[in-house]
Design a protein around this motif. Structure first.
Motif, PDB file in Angstrom:
ATOM      1  N   VAL A 122      -7.893  -9.355  12.461  1.00  0.00           N
ATOM      2  CA  VAL A 122      -6.698  -8.515  12.362  1.00  0.00           C
ATOM      3  C   VAL A 122      -6.603  -7.964  10.946  1.00  0.00           C
ATOM      4  N   PRO A 123      -7.484  -7.016  10.600  1.00  0.00           N
ATOM      5  CA  PRO A 123      -7.463  -6.466   9.237  1.00  0.00           C
ATOM      6  C   PRO A 123      -6.256  -5.561   9.033  1.00  0.00           C
ATOM      7  N   ASN A 124      -5.401  -5.920   8.100  1.00  0.00           N
ATOM      8  CA  ASN A 124      -4.184  -5.139   7.857  1.00  0.00           C
ATOM      9  C   ASN A 124      -4.513  -3.718   7.417  1.00  0.00           C
ATOM     10  N   GLY A 125      -3.915  -2.751   8.135  1.00  0.00           N
ATOM     11  CA  GLY A 125      -4.080  -1.353   7.760  1.00  0.00           C
ATOM     12  C   GLY A 125      -5.470  -0.807   8.020  1.00  0.00           C
ATOM     13  N   ASN A 126      -6.302  -1.536   8.753  1.00  0.00           N
ATOM     14  CA  ASN A 126      -7.664  -1.082   8.989  1.00  0.00           C
ATOM     15  C   ASN A 126      -7.899  -1.020  10.492  1.00  0.00           C
ATOM     16  N   ALA A 127      -8.356   0.122  10.976  1.00  0.00           N
ATOM     17  CA  ALA A 127      -8.531   0.310  12.411  1.00  0.00           C
ATOM     18  C   ALA A 127      -9.840  -0.278  12.920  1.00  0.00           C
ATOM     19  N   THR A 128     -10.635  -0.886  12.053  1.00  0.00           N
ATOM     20  CA  THR A 128     -11.931  -1.402  12.480  1.00  0.00           C
ATOM     21  C   THR A 128     -11.959  -2.923  12.391  1.00  0.00           C
ATOM     22  N   VAL A 129     -12.763  -3.519  13.242  1.00  0.00           N
ATOM     23  CA  VAL A 129     -13.033  -4.954  13.183  1.00  0.00           C
ATOM     24  C   VAL A 129     -14.490  -5.128  12.780  1.00  0.00           C
ATOM     25  N   ASN A 130     -14.724  -5.830  11.710  1.00  0.00           N
ATOM     26  CA  ASN A 130     -16.079  -6.012  11.192  1.00  0.00           C
ATOM     27  C   ASN A 130     -16.788  -7.085  12.018  1.00  0.00           C
ATOM     28  N   VAL A 131     -17.423  -6.647  13.104  1.00  0.00           N
ATOM     29  CA  VAL A 131     -18.032  -7.595  14.046  1.00  0.00           C
ATOM     30  C   VAL A 131     -19.104  -8.467  13.400  1.00  0.00           C
ATOM     31  N   PRO A 132     -20.036  -7.926  12.603  1.00  0.00           N
ATOM     32  CA  PRO A 132     -21.025  -8.796  11.957  1.00  0.00           C
ATOM     33  C   PRO A 132     -20.388  -9.860  11.065  1.00  0.00           C
ATOM     34  N   ALA A 133     -19.315  -9.496  10.358  1.00  0.00           N
ATOM     35  CA  ALA A 133     -18.653 -10.473   9.486  1.00  0.00           C
ATOM     36  C   ALA A 133     -17.988 -11.568  10.315  1.00  0.00           C
ATOM     37  N   VAL A 134     -17.384 -11.183  11.441  1.00  0.00           N
ATOM     38  CA  VAL A 134     -16.776 -12.177  12.318  1.00  0.00           C
ATOM     39  C   VAL A 134     -17.841 -13.136  12.829  1.00  0.00           C
ATOM     40  N   ARG A 135     -18.995 -12.583  13.227  1.00  0.00           N
ATOM     41  CA  ARG A 135     -20.075 -13.442  13.734  1.00  0.00           C
ATOM     42  C   ARG A 135     -20.563 -14.411  12.659  1.00  0.00           C
ATOM     43  N   ARG A 136     -20.745 -13.920  11.451  1.00  0.00           N
ATOM     44  CA  ARG A 136     -21.198 -14.804  10.369  1.00  0.00           C
ATOM     45  C   ARG A 136     -20.210 -15.939  10.160  1.00  0.00           C
ATOM     46  N   HIS A 137     -18.926 -15.621  10.247  1.00  0.00           N
ATOM     47  CA  HIS A 137     -17.936 -16.669  10.034  1.00  0.00           C
ATOM     48  C   HIS A 137     -17.897 -17.647  11.204  1.00  0.00           C
ATOM     49  N   LEU A 138     -18.076 -17.164  12.422  1.00  0.00           N
ATOM     50  CA  LEU A 138     -18.122 -18.058  13.576  1.00  0.00           C
ATOM     51  C   LEU A 138     -19.300 -19.023  13.459  1.00  0.00           C
ATOM     52  N   LEU A 139     -20.428 -18.539  12.987  1.00  0.00           N
ATOM     53  CA  LEU A 139     -21.594 -19.409  12.792  1.00  0.00           C
ATOM     54  C   LEU A 139     -21.287 -20.471  11.732  1.00  0.00           C
ATOM     55  N   HIS A 140     -20.568 -20.061  10.697  1.00  0.00           N
ATOM     56  CA  HIS A 140     -20.162 -21.017   9.666  1.00  0.00           C
ATOM     57  C   HIS A 140     -19.215 -22.059  10.250  1.00  0.00           C
ATOM     58  N   MET A 141     -18.282 -21.624  11.096  1.00  0.00           N
ATOM     59  CA  MET A 141     -17.359 -22.549  11.730  1.00  0.00           C
ATOM     60  C   MET A 141     -18.103 -23.506  12.667  1.00  0.00           C
ATOM     61  N   ALA A 142     -19.174 -23.023  13.295  1.00  0.00           N
ATOM     62  CA  ALA A 142     -19.975 -23.892  14.161  1.00  0.00           C
ATOM     63  C   ALA A 142     -20.646 -24.993  13.343  1.00  0.00           C
ATOM     64  N   GLU A 143     -21.098 -24.659  12.148  1.00  0.00           N
ATOM     65  CA  GLU A 143     -21.696 -25.673  11.268  1.00  0.00           C
ATOM     66  C   GLU A 143     -20.670 -26.744  10.895  1.00  0.00           C
ATOM     67  N   LEU A 144     -19.400 -26.348  10.817  1.00  0.00           N
ATOM     68  CA  LEU A 144     -18.328 -27.278  10.484  1.00  0.00           C
ATOM     69  C   LEU A 144     -17.757 -27.944  11.731  1.00  0.00           C
ATOM     70  N   GLN A 145     -18.359 -27.658  12.906  1.00  0.00           N
ATOM     71  CA  GLN A 145     -17.927 -28.203  14.197  1.00  0.00           C
ATOM     72  C   GLN A 145     -16.521 -27.748  14.582  1.00  0.00           C
ATOM     73  N   LEU A 146     -16.132 -26.584  14.091  1.00  0.00           N
ATOM     74  CA  LEU A 146     -14.868 -25.984  14.487  1.00  0.00           C
ATOM     75  C   LEU A 146     -15.071 -24.947  15.586  1.00  0.00           C
ATOM     76  N   ALA A 147     -16.310 -24.522  15.786  1.00  0.00           N
ATOM     77  CA  ALA A 147     -16.679 -23.596  16.854  1.00  0.00           C
ATOM     78  C   ALA A 147     -17.916 -24.164  17.542  1.00  0.00           C
ATOM     79  N   GLN A 148     -18.305 -23.551  18.643  1.00  0.00           N
ATOM     80  CA  GLN A 148     -19.441 -24.022  19.417  1.00  0.00           C
ATOM     81  C   GLN A 148     -20.553 -22.977  19.391  1.00  0.00           C
ATOM     82  N   LYS A 149     -21.800 -23.452  19.325  1.00  0.00           N
ATOM     83  CA  LYS A 149     -22.948 -22.553  19.379  1.00  0.00           C
ATOM     84  C   LYS A 149     -23.934 -23.119  20.385  1.00  0.00           C
ATOM     85  N   ASP A 150     -24.384 -22.262  21.324  1.00  0.00           N
ATOM     86  CA  ASP A 150     -25.310 -22.760  22.331  1.00  0.00           C
ATOM     87  C   ASP A 150     -26.736 -22.725  21.792  1.00  0.00           C
TER      88      ASP A 150
END
Length: 238
Positions: free
Chosen positions: A143-171
């Protein structure tokens, strides 16, 4: 007269508290991911198309530890076919803590029926500071304030980081998933290398799919209602 009214109020309060306790949310305590295509193909005669949840984690000191094993493939819960963790979460929402969950599963190639007791979801357990920080980082990307775009690659990188911390799941392939809860809505945020998918259960807003190459962004703004749900969300484990 006043004494009678006071007794009635006390009885009503007691019944209200009893009802609140009786309706405590049930939790199974396991983490599971949708069965991969190799597993579904290997047991195509047992696993319905698109169904099956593979158990990837069973926390200690939970009822599930005595009844389930890592690698079990959950097929049904109380008669409902399981195709995603949201399906399991939906079944658990309808149950009271301490009741029995009837599971049909696949273990070592054999179908098994298991009755597994549920536990009570901790009502006041605060998430760890690290979980809060990582969730906030993810929400800022979504939810980028004032920005009409969602940075999909950045979201993916962060999800992978969260998976390393066991906060997300990776198959075993490339799909990375995190579940968020906002009020009574379960939100699945799932990414592959090229796309980001957001789905709500119940379906408060239509399913959102944002596609991106490594250096391109999807120019579609998320619906306002979805933004509001995300801003109030926290990490959820079925």
């Amino acid at each position: 007269m006043n004494r009678i009214i006071s007794i009635v109020i006390m009885l009503c309060t007691s019944l209200s508290l009893t009802a609140t306790v009786a309706k405590a949310a049930a939790v199974l305590g396991v983490q599971a991911i949708p069965a991969d295509s190799a597993t579904q193909q290997a047991y195509a005669d047992i696993i319905p198309p698109g169904a099956g949840l593979i158990i990837t984690r069973i926390p200690p000191d939970t009822p599930a530890q005595q009844h389930l094993r890592l690698g079990d493939v959950l097929l049904q819960a109380d008669g409902s076919t399981l195709k995603s963790p949201e399906d399991l979460a939906q079944v658990l929402r309808l149950k009271q803590a301490g009741t029995t969950l009837h599971l049909l599963l696949l273990r070592n190639g054999e179908r098994m029926n298991i009755n597994c007791p549920t536990a009570e979801r901790p009502a006041h357990t605060a998430p760890g500071k690290q979980a809060i920080r990582e969730t906030n980082k993810l929400l800022i990307l979504l939810v980028p304030n004032g920005n009409a775009t969602v940075n999909v690659p950045a979201v993916r990188r962060h999800l992978l980081h969260m998976a390393e911390l066991q906060l997300a799941q990776k198959d075993t392939y490339t799909t990375c998933t995190v579940y968020l809860q906002s009020d009574d809505t379960l939100i699945r945020v799932q990414s592959t290398e090229r796309a980001l998918n957001i789905r709500c259960t119940p379906a408060r807003v239509p399913e959102q799919t944002l596609r991106a190459d490594f250096y391109h962004r999807d120019l579609t703004r998320l619906p306002k209602e979805l933004e509001q749900l995300l801003l109030k969300a926290s990490i959820y484990h079925p």
